[in-house]
Design a protein around this motif. Structure first.
Motif, PDB file in Angstrom:
ATOM      1  N   MET A   1       0.845  -1.187   0.000  1.00  0.00           N
ATOM      2  CA  MET A   1       0.000   0.000   0.000  1.00  0.00           C
ATOM      3  C   MET A   1       0.885   1.244   0.000  1.00  0.00           C
ATOM      4  SD  MET A   1      -3.195  -1.049   0.110  1.00  0.00           S
ATOM      5  CE  MET A   1      -4.280   0.200   0.722  1.00  0.00           C
ATOM      6  N   GLU A   2       0.500   2.197  -0.818  1.00  0.00           N
ATOM      7  CA  GLU A   2       1.171   3.497  -0.831  1.00  0.00           C
ATOM      8  C   GLU A   2       0.330   4.468  -0.007  1.00  0.00           C
ATOM      9  OE1 GLU A   2       3.134   6.722  -3.922  1.00  0.00           O
ATOM     10  OE2 GLU A   2       2.009   5.033  -4.726  1.00  0.00           O
ATOM     11  N   SER A   3       0.999   5.302   0.766  1.00  0.00           N
ATOM     12  CA  SER A   3       0.306   6.279   1.601  1.00  0.00           C
ATOM     13  C   SER A   3       0.678   7.687   1.125  1.00  0.00           C
ATOM     14  CB  SER A   3       0.699   6.093   3.061  1.00  0.00           C
ATOM     15  OG  SER A   3      -0.011   6.983   3.885  1.00  0.00           O
ATOM     16  N   LEU A   4      -0.335   8.494   0.861  1.00  0.00           N
ATOM     17  CA  LEU A   4      -0.144   9.869   0.396  1.00  0.00           C
ATOM     18  C   LEU A   4      -0.872  10.803   1.352  1.00  0.00           C
ATOM     19  CD1 LEU A   4      -1.068   9.145  -3.321  1.00  0.00           C
ATOM     20  CD2 LEU A   4       1.251   9.388  -2.409  1.00  0.00           C
ATOM     21  N   LYS A   5      -0.291  11.962   1.606  1.00  0.00           N
ATOM     22  CA  LYS A   5      -0.922  12.932   2.502  1.00  0.00           C
ATOM     23  C   LYS A   5      -0.974  14.289   1.824  1.00  0.00           C
ATOM     24  CE  LYS A   5       0.287  10.554   6.678  1.00  0.00           C
ATOM     25  NZ  LYS A   5       0.801  10.609   8.021  1.00  0.00           N
ATOM     26  N   PHE A   6      -2.110  14.952   1.994  1.00  0.00           N
ATOM     27  CA  PHE A   6      -2.324  16.280   1.436  1.00  0.00           C
ATOM     28  C   PHE A   6      -2.893  17.166   2.531  1.00  0.00           C
ATOM     29  CE2 PHE A   6      -2.937  13.064  -1.804  1.00  0.00           C
ATOM     30  CZ  PHE A   6      -2.047  13.472  -2.788  1.00  0.00           C
ATOM     31  N   ARG A   7      -2.520  18.429   2.507  1.00  0.00           N
ATOM     32  CA  ARG A   7      -3.047  19.391   3.485  1.00  0.00           C
ATOM     33  C   ARG A   7      -3.354  20.683   2.747  1.00  0.00           C
ATOM     34  NH1 ARG A   7      -2.907  20.301   9.148  1.00  0.00           N
ATOM     35  NH2 ARG A   7      -2.921  22.523   9.656  1.00  0.00           N
ATOM     36  N   PHE A   8      -4.566  21.166   2.926  1.00  0.00           N
ATOM     37  CA  PHE A   8      -5.012  22.408   2.316  1.00  0.00           C
ATOM     38  C   PHE A   8      -5.361  23.380   3.433  1.00  0.00           C
ATOM     39  CE2 PHE A   8      -5.895  19.037  -0.695  1.00  0.00           C
ATOM     40  CZ  PHE A   8      -5.328  19.540  -1.862  1.00  0.00           C
TER      41      PHE A   8
END
Length: 103
Positions: A1-8
Motif C-alpha cells: 500500500m502506498e500512503s499519500l498525505k495532502f493538506r489544504f
C-alpha cells in the motif's frame, strides 16, 4: 500500500458535526471517511492506495476537490483499491454532501 498525505490551508467551510463513511473497499472501488477535527482551518487528506506511482494524479484530484469544497477543520481518510479519478471525485462529493446533510 502506498500512503499519500495532502493538506489544504484556509478552508472556508467547516465540514459538519459528525463523521461519515461512504463507499466500500472492494475491487476497483474505495471508501471515504470524513470527520470534523480542529485543524486551525485546514483540511487534511490521507490516501492509502494499492495503486503505486499515481501521486501526481491523486494530487490533481485532491486539488480539484478542494477547489470545489474548500473545507476547514476536516480530516478525510481514503482507502483505495484502484478506483478511477472519476470514482474518487464522486465518493468525495458524496462524503461531503452526506456530512453536510447530517449536520
Amino acid at each position: 500500500m502506498e500512503s499519500l498525505k495532502f493538506r489544504f490551508k484556509n478552508g472556508r467551510h467547516d465540514g459538519g458535526s459528525r463523521p461519515q463513511l461512504v463507499g466500500v473497499v472492494s475491487s476497483g472501488n474505495l471508501e471515504v471517511l470524513i470527520e470534523p477535527v480542529p485543524l486551525n482551518g485546514a483540511c487534511e487528506i490521507e490516501v492509502k492506495t494499492a495503486a503505486h506511482g499515481f501521486g501526481a494524479i491523486w494530487e490533481a484530484v485532491m486539488t480539484d476537490f478542494h477547489a470545489r469544497w474548500p473545507l476547514a477543520n476536516t480530516r478525510i481518510s481514503i482507502n483505495d483499491m484502484g478506483a478511477t479519478p472519476a470514482v474518487v471525485s464522486l465518493r468525495l462529493d458524496q462524503a461531503v454532501e452526506t456530512m453536510l446533510g447530517a449536520a
